[in-house]
Write a protein that holds these residues in place. Structure first.
Motif, PDB file in Angstrom:
ATOM      1  N   SER A   1       0.816  -1.218   0.000  1.00 42.23           N
ATOM      2  CA  SER A   1       0.000   0.000   0.000  1.00 42.23           C
ATOM      3  C   SER A   1       0.845   1.260   0.000  1.00 42.23           C
ATOM      4  N   GLY A   2       2.084   1.147   0.535  1.00 38.04           N
ATOM      5  CA  GLY A   2       2.923   2.323   0.696  1.00 38.04           C
ATOM      6  C   GLY A   2       2.656   3.073   1.990  1.00 38.04           C
ATOM      7  N   LYS A   3       1.674   2.607   2.766  1.00 37.89           N
ATOM      8  CA  LYS A   3       1.369   3.214   4.056  1.00 37.89           C
ATOM      9  C   LYS A   3       1.903   2.311   5.155  1.00 37.89           C
ATOM     10  N   PHE A   4       2.647   2.893   6.099  1.00 39.43           N
ATOM     11  CA  PHE A   4       3.289   2.096   7.137  1.00 39.43           C
ATOM     12  C   PHE A   4       2.623   2.323   8.492  1.00 39.43           C
ATOM     13  N   VAL A   5       2.373   1.219   9.190  1.00 39.69           N
ATOM     14  CA  VAL A   5       1.675   1.264  10.474  1.00 39.69           C
ATOM     15  C   VAL A   5       2.330   0.269  11.437  1.00 39.69           C
TER      16      VAL A   5
ATOM     17  N   ARG B   1      -4.918  -3.515   9.350  1.00 35.76           N
ATOM     18  CA  ARG B   1      -6.324  -3.717   9.002  1.00 35.76           C
ATOM     19  C   ARG B   1      -6.690  -5.194   9.100  1.00 35.76           C
TER      20      ARG B   1
ATOM     21  N   GLU C   1      14.856   7.879   7.530  1.00 33.74           N
ATOM     22  CA  GLU C   1      13.537   8.428   7.807  1.00 33.74           C
ATOM     23  C   GLU C   1      13.697   9.484   8.909  1.00 33.74           C
TER      24      GLU C   1
ATOM     25  N   LYS D   1      14.164   3.269   6.371  1.00 33.66           N
ATOM     26  CA  LYS D   1      13.318   2.383   5.577  1.00 33.66           C
ATOM     27  C   LYS D   1      14.236   1.341   4.958  1.00 33.66           C
TER      28      LYS D   1
ATOM     29  N   LEU E   1       7.693  -0.629  11.751  1.00 29.50           N
ATOM     30  CA  LEU E   1       6.434  -0.333  11.068  1.00 29.50           C
ATOM     31  C   LEU E   1       6.349  -1.181   9.810  1.00 29.50           C
TER      32      LEU E   1
ATOM     33  N   ASP F   1       4.124  -2.371   6.160  1.00 33.38           N
ATOM     34  CA  ASP F   1       3.152  -1.954   5.164  1.00 33.38           C
ATOM     35  C   ASP F   1       1.762  -2.406   5.611  1.00 33.38           C
ATOM     36  N   GLU F   2       0.789  -1.552   5.406  1.00 29.81           N
ATOM     37  CA  GLU F   2      -0.563  -1.839   5.865  1.00 29.81           C
ATOM     38  C   GLU F   2      -1.120  -3.135   5.283  1.00 29.81           C
ATOM     39  N   ASN F   3      -0.582  -3.578   4.151  1.00 28.92           N
ATOM     40  CA  ASN F   3      -1.070  -4.801   3.498  1.00 28.92           C
ATOM     41  C   ASN F   3      -0.214  -6.033   3.804  1.00 28.92           C
TER      42      ASN F   3
END
Length: 209
Positions: free
Chosen positions: A94-98, A104, A143, A151, A178, A180-182
């Motif tokens: 996704s490119g979003k890191f959590v 999700r 980062e 990263k 962190l 990737d969200e996926n």
């Protein structure tokens, strides 16, 4: 001569090597763009080239120190097997890191605490420069959050972000990863801990701590 006993981790790894052979290797090659030969599939994991035997499932990594291929341990092997055999057909970053707690669709009985990496963080206490060099040795890019933050390519198709805050008289050092969200489209939740453990061992060896 009496044969030395092998650990339960090795038993599990060896069993998965055999199980790997039941999966469609051509689909793996196409999905992840893997280099391959008649004998091996090749992929980079945590800054090391790994090869997976197409006839016995054995995962090996190349050791510059020993100038030879070494049988990968439990954490590396199980992470690679999970990605190649479990990942969803349409997996995409996704490119979003959590944090793991924020993934999700995650349902776990108890989320990992903030001190779960305390022992690993302690190894890097007072050694920010060494940790930075180790991250850069893995091709990491800086980062902004943390005393040390990079990263890092876990696989050629998947980044993670490492964040480290050094300790002082009042606070213990903190190490955080962190994802990737996926990431759960690529591996099981439990496997993220195998991957993290392997990454930390790579960093500790490179940082010589």
């Amino acid at each position: 001569m009496e044969r030395s006993a092998i650990s339960n981790y090795e038993v599990t790894r060896n069993s998965m090597e055999k199980k790997f052979l039941e999966y469609d290797q051509q689909k793996m090659i196409e999905k992840f763009g893997l280099k391959n030969s008649e004998e091996y599939l090749f992929m980079n994991f945590a800054g090391q080239e790994c090869r997976i035997s197409r006839t016995n499932g054995k995962v090996e990594y190349y050791s510059n120190e020993e100038n030879s291929w070494i049988h990968a341990g439990f954490n590396a092997s199980m992470t690679i097997f999970d990605v190649l055999c479990y990942s969803k057909p349409d997996c995409r970053p996704s490119g979003k890191f959590v944090s793991l707690n924020a993934l999700r669709g995650l349902m776990v009985a108890s989320a990992p605490g903030s001190d779960m990496f305390a022992r690993d963080a302690a190894r890097f206490a007072g050694k920010c420069a060494q940790l930075e060099e180790a991250c850069e040795s893995l091709g990491g890019t800086p980062e902004k959050v943390g005393d040390v933050s990079y990263k890092i390519l876990l696989f050629d198709f998947m980044d993670v972000i490492l964040q480290f805050w050094d300790g002082d008289e009042e606070f213990a050092p903190v190490l955080r990863v962190l994802w990737d969200e996926n990431i759960l489209d690529y591996m099981h939740y439990e496997t993220t801990f195998y991957a993290t453990s392997h990454l930390f061992e790579r960093l500790k060896k490179l940082a010589e701590v």
